[in-house]
Enzyme design. Structure first.
Site, PDB file in Angstrom:
ATOM      1  N   LYS A  13       0.568  -1.304   0.090  1.00 10.57           N
ATOM      2  CA  LYS A  13      -0.160   0.000   0.009  1.00 10.57           C
ATOM      3  C   LYS A  13       0.722   1.244  -0.128  1.00 10.57           C
ATOM      4  O   LYS A  13       0.471   2.103  -0.770  1.00 10.57           O
ATOM      5  CB  LYS A  13      -1.033  -0.176   1.400  1.00 10.57           C
ATOM      6  CG  LYS A  13      -1.707  -1.352   1.483  1.00 10.57           C
ATOM      7  CD  LYS A  13      -2.972  -1.079   2.479  1.00 10.57           C
ATOM      8  CE  LYS A  13      -2.189  -1.251   3.986  1.00 10.57           C
ATOM      9  NZ  LYS A  13      -1.477  -2.462   4.293  1.00 10.57           N
ATOM     10  N   ARG A  88      -8.717   1.087   9.753  1.00 12.50           N
ATOM     11  CA  ARG A  88      -8.412  -0.157  10.028  1.00 12.50           C
ATOM     12  C   ARG A  88      -9.431  -1.103  10.883  1.00 12.50           C
ATOM     13  O   ARG A  88      -9.196  -2.248  11.126  1.00 12.50           O
ATOM     14  CB  ARG A  88      -7.131   0.095  10.856  1.00 12.50           C
ATOM     15  CG  ARG A  88      -6.123  -1.118  10.151  1.00 12.50           C
ATOM     16  CD  ARG A  88      -4.714  -0.455  10.477  1.00 12.50           C
ATOM     17  NE  ARG A  88      -3.507  -1.371  10.119  1.00 12.50           N
ATOM     18  CZ  ARG A  88      -2.319  -0.807   9.718  1.00 12.50           C
ATOM     19  NH1 ARG A  88      -2.691   0.318   9.305  1.00 12.50           N
ATOM     20  NH2 ARG A  88      -1.558  -1.429   9.647  1.00 12.50           N
ATOM     21  N   ARG A 127      12.586  -9.006   4.938  1.00 13.61           N
ATOM     22  CA  ARG A 127      13.145  -7.637   4.742  1.00 13.61           C
ATOM     23  C   ARG A 127      14.384  -7.115   5.565  1.00 13.61           C
ATOM     24  O   ARG A 127      14.359  -7.581   6.716  1.00 13.61           O
ATOM     25  CB  ARG A 127      11.884  -6.573   5.022  1.00 13.61           C
ATOM     26  CG  ARG A 127      12.564  -5.188   4.833  1.00 13.61           C
ATOM     27  CD  ARG A 127      11.266  -4.348   4.435  1.00 13.61           C
ATOM     28  NE  ARG A 127      10.283  -4.192   5.491  1.00 13.61           N
ATOM     29  CZ  ARG A 127       9.299  -3.496   5.692  1.00 13.61           C
ATOM     30  NH1 ARG A 127       8.985  -3.033   4.275  1.00 13.61           N
ATOM     31  NH2 ARG A 127       8.453  -3.562   6.532  1.00 13.61           N
ATOM     32  N   ARG A 160      13.839  -4.937  11.123  1.00 14.08           N
ATOM     33  CA  ARG A 160      12.868  -4.199  11.838  1.00 14.08           C
ATOM     34  C   ARG A 160      12.232  -4.858  12.762  1.00 14.08           C
ATOM     35  O   ARG A 160      11.794  -5.896  12.621  1.00 14.08           O
ATOM     36  CB  ARG A 160      11.985  -3.284  10.870  1.00 14.08           C
ATOM     37  CG  ARG A 160      12.509  -2.010  10.643  1.00 14.08           C
ATOM     38  CD  ARG A 160      11.335  -1.450   9.359  1.00 14.08           C
ATOM     39  NE  ARG A 160       9.837  -1.765   9.870  1.00 14.08           N
ATOM     40  CZ  ARG A 160       9.059  -1.243   8.985  1.00 14.08           C
ATOM     41  NH1 ARG A 160       8.863  -0.527   8.056  1.00 14.08           N
ATOM     42  NH2 ARG A 160       7.750  -1.321   9.365  1.00 14.08           N
ATOM     43  N   ARG A 171       0.430  -9.435  13.117  1.00 13.91           N
ATOM     44  CA  ARG A 171      -0.052  -8.371  12.462  1.00 13.91           C
ATOM     45  C   ARG A 171      -1.229  -8.927  11.283  1.00 13.91           C
ATOM     46  O   ARG A 171      -2.109  -8.300  11.173  1.00 13.91           O
ATOM     47  CB  ARG A 171       0.918  -7.837  11.465  1.00 13.91           C
ATOM     48  CG  ARG A 171       2.025  -6.996  12.584  1.00 13.91           C
ATOM     49  CD  ARG A 171       3.059  -6.264  11.810  1.00 13.91           C
ATOM     50  NE  ARG A 171       2.953  -5.230  11.007  1.00 13.91           N
ATOM     51  CZ  ARG A 171       3.871  -4.914  10.031  1.00 13.91           C
ATOM     52  NH1 ARG A 171       5.312  -5.424  10.011  1.00 13.91           N
ATOM     53  NH2 ARG A 171       3.783  -4.170   8.965  1.00 13.91           N
TER      54      ARG A 171
HETATM   55  P1  AMP Z   1       1.762   0.313   9.188  1.00 14.44           P
HETATM   56  O1  AMP Z   1       2.905   0.723   8.689  1.00 14.44           O
HETATM   57  O2  AMP Z   1       0.365   1.011   8.318  1.00 14.44           O
HETATM   58  O3  AMP Z   1       1.841  -1.166   8.851  1.00 14.44           O
HETATM   59  O4  AMP Z   1       1.275   0.670  10.735  1.00 14.44           O
HETATM   60  C1  AMP Z   1       2.208   0.305  11.607  1.00 14.44           C
HETATM   61  C2  AMP Z   1       1.531   0.122  13.066  1.00 14.44           C
HETATM   62  O5  AMP Z   1       1.021   1.345  13.192  1.00 14.44           O
HETATM   63  C3  AMP Z   1       0.377  -0.827  12.956  1.00 14.44           C
HETATM   64  O6  AMP Z   1       0.944  -2.089  13.247  1.00 14.44           O
HETATM   65  C4  AMP Z   1      -0.618  -0.311  13.977  1.00 14.44           C
HETATM   66  O7  AMP Z   1       0.192  -0.786  15.378  1.00 14.44           O
HETATM   67  C5  AMP Z   1      -0.306   1.130  13.950  1.00 14.44           C
HETATM   68  N1  AMP Z   1      -1.548   1.887  13.094  1.00 14.44           N
HETATM   69  C6  AMP Z   1      -1.204   2.319  11.913  1.00 14.44           C
HETATM   70  N2  AMP Z   1      -2.490   2.821  11.383  1.00 14.44           N
HETATM   71  C7  AMP Z   1      -3.303   2.275  12.458  1.00 14.44           C
HETATM   72  C8  AMP Z   1      -4.878   2.430  12.486  1.00 14.44           C
HETATM   73  N3  AMP Z   1      -5.551   3.045  11.560  1.00 14.44           N
HETATM   74  N4  AMP Z   1      -5.463   2.047  13.500  1.00 14.44           N
HETATM   75  C9  AMP Z   1      -4.639   1.359  14.501  1.00 14.44           C
HETATM   76  N5  AMP Z   1      -3.549   1.256  14.412  1.00 14.44           N
HETATM   77  C10 AMP Z   1      -2.853   1.627  13.496  1.00 14.44           C
END
Ligand code: AMP
Length: 218
Positions: A13, A88, A127, A160, A171
């Site tokens: 994404k 989300r 990664r 990471r 996740r």
């Molecule tokens: P991402 O880079 O989008 O995978 O986000 C990294 C982490 O940030 C996720 O695993 C969540 O812990 C948190 N996060 C990001 N966006 C959201 C959201 N809309 N709602 C809840 N947690 C979020």
């Protein structure tokens, strides 16, 4: 152009959103990036969000919604936005629906990047990032010819925290439990488009397929 990008972690994404904003004058809003920035700067929001992020869980809705409350009103959103990683959960999607209605804005659609779990696990757990220059490698798809040393600058490659396999599996579990129901939410509204995230055997790039499916090629 107003688009929501849906899809499991590792579907691509963020990369697609970057490609879109290179070509279209819209804002890329990644809640994950905003949280990572807050964690790095150790802001009160970052301190609260960190534990949830490290375990692969979601940050609570009230924190996410407070952070997003006025984001769509900022000047960079005047010509549209790409939402990457938000909403989300169903309560987040409902809050976004209400916000868009209040602002009189209509979505062009929600785009689901479809990908197999096995590919996600290999993309994320494989990664490796260079500590020095940030170059990204993958043990399975794009290994460094120098093992755990960066080909470009000689820096050390590391994994990471949230790319560790057990965190990636968590996740994915969180995605299926809390985020996958959004697919039906947008399907019912008639705004869902599906795109295969893997490009093997396809002549179009993800961006080209998205533009075609949304009718926004320019
Ligand atoms: P991402 O880079 O989008 O995978 O986000 C990294 C982490 O940030 C996720 O695993 C969540 O812990 C948190 N996060 C990001 N966006 C959201 C959201 N809309 N709602 C809840 N947690 C979020």
């Amino acid at each position: 152009m107003r688009i929501i990008l849906l899809g499991s972690p590792g579907a691509g994404k963020g990369t697609l959103a970057e490609d879109i904003v290179k070509k279209h004058p819209v804002a890329h809003i990644s809640t994950g990036d905003i949280f990572r920035e807050n964690v790095k700067k150790e802001t009160p929001l970052g301190v609260k969000a960190r534990a949830y992020m490290d375990s692969g869980g979601l940050v609570p809705d009230e924190l996410v919604l407070a952070m997003m409350e006025n984001r769509l009103l900022e000047p960079d959103c005047a010509k549209g936005f790409i939402l990457d990683g938000f909403p989300r959960t169903i309560p987040q999607a409902e809050a976004l629906d209400a916000k868009l209605a209040e602002l009189g804005l209509k979505l062009d659609g929600a785009v689901l990047l479809d990908i197999d779990d096995d590919t996600v696990i290999r993309r994320l757990s494989g990664r490796r990032v260079c500590r020095k220059c940030g170059a990204i490698y993958n043990l399975f798809f794009r290994p460094s010819s120098k093992g755990d040393i960066c080909e470009r600058c000689g820096g050390e490659l590391y994994q990471r925290d949230d790319d560790r396999e057990e965190v990636v599996r968590n996740r994915l579990k969180v995605y299926y439990e809390q985020t996958a129901p959004l697919v039906e939410h947008y399907e019912k509204k008639g705004s869902l488009r599906r795109i295969r995230a893997e490009r093997e055997g396809r002549s179009e790039t993800l961006l080209e397929e998205l533009e075609r499916s949304m009718g926004v090629s320019r």
